[in-house]
Design a protein around this motif. Structure first.
Motif, PDB file in Angstrom:
ATOM      1  N   PHE A  36     -81.536 -33.955   2.352  1.00 21.53           N
ATOM      2  CA  PHE A  36     -81.812 -32.591   1.872  1.00 21.53           C
ATOM      3  C   PHE A  36     -80.728 -32.131   0.878  1.00 21.53           C
ATOM      4  CE2 PHE A  36     -84.546 -32.206   5.698  1.00 21.53           C
ATOM      5  CZ  PHE A  36     -85.694 -31.717   5.081  1.00 21.53           C
ATOM      6  N   PHE A  37     -79.485 -32.544   1.149  1.00 19.60           N
ATOM      7  CA  PHE A  37     -78.388 -32.167   0.251  1.00 19.60           C
ATOM      8  C   PHE A  37     -78.571 -32.804  -1.113  1.00 19.60           C
ATOM      9  CE2 PHE A  37     -74.137 -33.019  -1.492  1.00 19.60           C
ATOM     10  CZ  PHE A  37     -73.664 -31.725  -1.592  1.00 19.60           C
ATOM     11  N   LYS A  38     -79.129 -34.027  -1.135  1.00 26.12           N
ATOM     12  CA  LYS A  38     -79.357 -34.734  -2.393  1.00 26.12           C
ATOM     13  C   LYS A  38     -80.713 -34.374  -3.005  1.00 26.12           C
ATOM     14  CE  LYS A  38     -75.656 -37.285  -2.869  1.00 26.12           C
ATOM     15  NZ  LYS A  38     -74.810 -37.195  -4.091  1.00 26.12           N
ATOM     16  N   GLU A  39     -81.332 -33.316  -2.461  1.00 29.83           N
ATOM     17  CA  GLU A  39     -82.601 -32.824  -2.979  1.00 29.83           C
ATOM     18  C   GLU A  39     -83.687 -33.896  -2.914  1.00 29.83           C
ATOM     19  OE1 GLU A  39     -81.950 -31.233  -6.834  1.00 29.83           O
ATOM     20  OE2 GLU A  39     -80.788 -29.506  -6.100  1.00 29.83           O
ATOM     21  N   GLN A  40     -83.742 -34.568  -1.756  1.00 29.48           N
ATOM     22  CA  GLN A  40     -84.811 -35.529  -1.460  1.00 29.48           C
ATOM     23  C   GLN A  40     -85.530 -35.061  -0.193  1.00 29.48           C
ATOM     24  OE1 GLN A  40     -82.911 -39.357  -1.165  1.00 29.48           O
ATOM     25  NE2 GLN A  40     -82.577 -39.500  -3.379  1.00 29.48           N
ATOM     26  N   PRO A  41     -86.345 -34.003  -0.295  1.00 29.26           N
ATOM     27  CA  PRO A  41     -86.941 -33.389   0.904  1.00 29.26           C
ATOM     28  C   PRO A  41     -87.881 -34.314   1.650  1.00 29.26           C
ATOM     29  CG  PRO A  41     -87.929 -32.505  -1.095  1.00 29.26           C
ATOM     30  CD  PRO A  41     -86.764 -33.338  -1.547  1.00 29.26           C
ATOM     31  N   VAL A  42     -88.617 -35.175   0.952  1.00 27.33           N
ATOM     32  CA  VAL A  42     -89.566 -36.073   1.640  1.00 27.33           C
ATOM     33  C   VAL A  42     -88.811 -37.010   2.578  1.00 27.33           C
ATOM     34  CG1 VAL A  42     -91.292 -37.868   1.319  1.00 27.33           C
ATOM     35  CG2 VAL A  42     -91.205 -35.927  -0.263  1.00 27.33           C
ATOM     36  N   VAL A  43     -87.743 -37.605   2.065  1.00 23.40           N
ATOM     37  CA  VAL A  43     -86.948 -38.508   2.906  1.00 23.40           C
ATOM     38  C   VAL A  43     -86.307 -37.741   4.054  1.00 23.40           C
ATOM     39  CG1 VAL A  43     -84.983 -40.084   2.945  1.00 23.40           C
ATOM     40  CG2 VAL A  43     -86.522 -40.046   0.963  1.00 23.40           C
ATOM     41  N   GLY A  44     -85.817 -36.524   3.754  1.00 27.35           N
ATOM     42  CA  GLY A  44     -85.189 -35.715   4.794  1.00 27.35           C
ATOM     43  C   GLY A  44     -86.151 -35.359   5.907  1.00 27.35           C
ATOM     44  N   VAL A  45     -87.380 -34.976   5.524  1.00 30.49           N
ATOM     45  CA  VAL A  45     -88.386 -34.633   6.556  1.00 30.49           C
ATOM     46  C   VAL A  45     -88.756 -35.856   7.386  1.00 30.49           C
ATOM     47  CG1 VAL A  45     -90.783 -33.894   6.882  1.00 30.49           C
ATOM     48  CG2 VAL A  45     -89.311 -32.669   5.279  1.00 30.49           C
ATOM     49  N   ALA A  46     -88.914 -37.014   6.724  1.00 25.28           N
ATOM     50  CA  ALA A  46     -89.280 -38.233   7.444  1.00 25.28           C
ATOM     51  C   ALA A  46     -88.200 -38.604   8.461  1.00 25.28           C
ATOM     52  CB  ALA A  46     -89.505 -39.376   6.463  1.00 25.28           C
ATOM     53  N   LEU A  47     -86.931 -38.520   8.054  1.00 24.07           N
ATOM     54  CA  LEU A  47     -85.839 -38.843   8.975  1.00 24.07           C
ATOM     55  C   LEU A  47     -85.764 -37.825  10.113  1.00 24.07           C
ATOM     56  CD1 LEU A  47     -83.072 -39.883   6.404  1.00 24.07           C
ATOM     57  CD2 LEU A  47     -84.377 -41.376   7.938  1.00 24.07           C
ATOM     58  N   ALA A  48     -86.044 -36.546   9.807  1.00 23.13           N
ATOM     59  CA  ALA A  48     -86.018 -35.513  10.841  1.00 23.13           C
ATOM     60  C   ALA A  48     -87.127 -35.742  11.868  1.00 23.13           C
ATOM     61  CB  ALA A  48     -86.165 -34.137  10.203  1.00 23.13           C
ATOM     62  N   VAL A  49     -88.299 -36.171  11.389  1.00 20.68           N
ATOM     63  CA  VAL A  49     -89.416 -36.458  12.318  1.00 20.68           C
ATOM     64  C   VAL A  49     -89.065 -37.621  13.230  1.00 20.68           C
ATOM     65  CG1 VAL A  49     -91.785 -37.310  12.444  1.00 20.68           C
ATOM     66  CG2 VAL A  49     -91.203 -35.487  10.847  1.00 20.68           C
ATOM     67  N   VAL A  50     -88.435 -38.652  12.681  1.00 21.81           N
ATOM     68  CA  VAL A  50     -88.031 -39.794  13.509  1.00 21.81           C
ATOM     69  C   VAL A  50     -87.001 -39.369  14.555  1.00 21.81           C
ATOM     70  CG1 VAL A  50     -86.905 -42.047  13.488  1.00 21.81           C
ATOM     71  CG2 VAL A  50     -88.552 -41.454  11.698  1.00 21.81           C
ATOM     72  N   ALA A  51     -86.071 -38.493  14.161  1.00 21.79           N
ATOM     73  CA  ALA A  51     -85.062 -38.008  15.097  1.00 21.79           C
ATOM     74  C   ALA A  51     -85.699 -37.204  16.225  1.00 21.79           C
ATOM     75  CB  ALA A  51     -84.025 -37.173  14.354  1.00 21.79           C
ATOM     76  N   VAL A  52     -86.667 -36.338  15.885  1.00 18.70           N
ATOM     77  CA  VAL A  52     -87.364 -35.556  16.921  1.00 18.70           C
ATOM     78  C   VAL A  52     -88.145 -36.475  17.845  1.00 18.70           C
ATOM     79  CG1 VAL A  52     -89.165 -33.831  17.310  1.00 18.70           C
ATOM     80  CG2 VAL A  52     -87.463 -33.472  15.519  1.00 18.70           C
ATOM     81  N   ALA A  53     -88.770 -37.521  17.289  1.00 22.25           N
ATOM     82  CA  ALA A  53     -89.516 -38.477  18.111  1.00 22.25           C
ATOM     83  C   ALA A  53     -88.589 -39.174  19.109  1.00 22.25           C
ATOM     84  CB  ALA A  53     -90.199 -39.503  17.215  1.00 22.25           C
ATOM     85  N   MET A  54     -87.383 -39.493  18.673  1.00 21.76           N
ATOM     86  CA  MET A  54     -86.434 -40.131  19.585  1.00 21.76           C
ATOM     87  C   MET A  54     -86.017 -39.186  20.706  1.00 21.76           C
ATOM     88  SD  MET A  54     -83.979 -42.415  17.096  1.00 21.76           S
ATOM     89  CE  MET A  54     -83.115 -43.067  18.515  1.00 21.76           C
ATOM     90  N   LEU A  55     -85.992 -37.869  20.421  1.00 20.19           N
ATOM     91  CA  LEU A  55     -85.658 -36.896  21.469  1.00 20.19           C
ATOM     92  C   LEU A  55     -86.685 -36.912  22.596  1.00 20.19           C
ATOM     93  CD1 LEU A  55     -84.404 -33.763  19.476  1.00 20.19           C
ATOM     94  CD2 LEU A  55     -83.077 -35.182  21.047  1.00 20.19           C
TER      95      LEU A  55
END
Length: 279
Positions: free
Chosen positions: A29-48
């Motif tokens: 998100f800091f590097k202005e790559q929202p698609v990658v940021g959202v995908a990584l966030a979804v994977v993190a939530v799935a691991m939770l």
């Protein structure tokens, strides 16, 4: 159904991976790559959603959208398949105390009987998916097996050979455990031990059966007393004849009668002293 192992990793390793994914998502998100940021966030939530804590001697069956994936038996902190449902089941040894059941023995006599069953779950898949409620299944099948075994034997063998519920408790318990194991195998349950905890005649015939047992005991005791009395009389007569004292048949019969009465009677003998005649 049959139990099988499923994929799982150490939970602490999973937490490190989760933090790493969260950090990479924030960096994206800091590097202005929202698609990658959202995908990584979804994977993190799935691991939770895959975190599982299992206590010692406990297991967790993993179900993924209605499909049984396997069971985790090791206690600890684990990460399992994301978005799965976990059903915990205890592997500890447990007791089931049956209620006092009123059963007719093989002779038709009403008796009261109860047992304790020691069991544990050895196949979690069968316990969860082959029966509706395995604990209730154990209770019902235990009482059914107890009724069946009790109806195969008499309460007591007073005048015949063979097993009885009162006289062969070890054999009856072993047969009960064997029958229980055959009935509970479908639920993935292992029967460790089965023991009778209560055995008695029903109240309506208890007094009559007690009198019967007392009569049988009295008859058995009388047989022993008579057998001993006959031996003692024979020994007394032989001793007198060996010492040279000869008795005619009438006196011998009177002596035998007196000795038998004195020995067999359940009361102490009252001697009568012959003081001679007045004439």
């Amino acid at each position: 159904m049959k139990e099988k192992k499923t994929w799982h990793i150490n939970g602490f390793v999973g937490i490190v991976l989760l933090l790493a994914l969260a950090g990479l998502s924030a960096y994206a998100f800091f590097k202005e790559q929202p698609v990658v940021g959202v995908a990584l966030a979804v994977v993190a939530v799935a691991m939770l959603t895959s975190i599982s804590i299992i206590q010692p001697n406990q297991s967790s069956a993993i179900i993924f959208f209605g499909k049984y994936l396997g069971t985790v038996r090791e206690g600890g902190f684990w990460l399992v398949t994301p978005f799965s449902t976990q059903k915990k089941i205890s592997l500890r040894v447990r007791n089931f105390n049956s209620a006092k059941l009123k059963v007719n023995d093989i002779d038709g006599n009403p008796i009261e009987i109860a047992a304790v069953v020691v069991f544990r779950v050895v196949d979690t898949a069968k316990a969860l998916f082959d029966v509706d409620n395995y604990e209730q299944f154990v209770e019902i099948q235990s009482e059914t097996a107890l009724r069946h075994v009790a109806s195969k034997y008499p309460y007591d063998n007073l005048d015949r050979d063979g097993y009885s519920l009162r006289g062969n408790t070890e054999e009856v318990a072993a047969e009960l455990a064997k029958e229980l194991q055959s009935r509970l195998a479908v639920a993935g349950v292992e029967v460790i031990e089965a023991r009778l905890t209560h055995l008695a005649y029903s109240t309506e015939i208890a007094s009559a059966m007690l009198q019967r047992q007392q009569a049988a005991a009295i008859i058995s005791a009388r047989e022993k007393i008579v057998e001993g009395a006959v031996g003692m009389v024979q020994m007394a007569i032989s001793r007198l004849e060996r010492d040279g004292l000869t008795l005619d048949e009438e006196r011998k019969a009177a002596m035998i009668n007196n000795l038998m009465v004195a020995i067999v009677s359940d009361r102490s003998a009252q001697p009568v002293v012959n003081a001679g005649s007045l004439y």
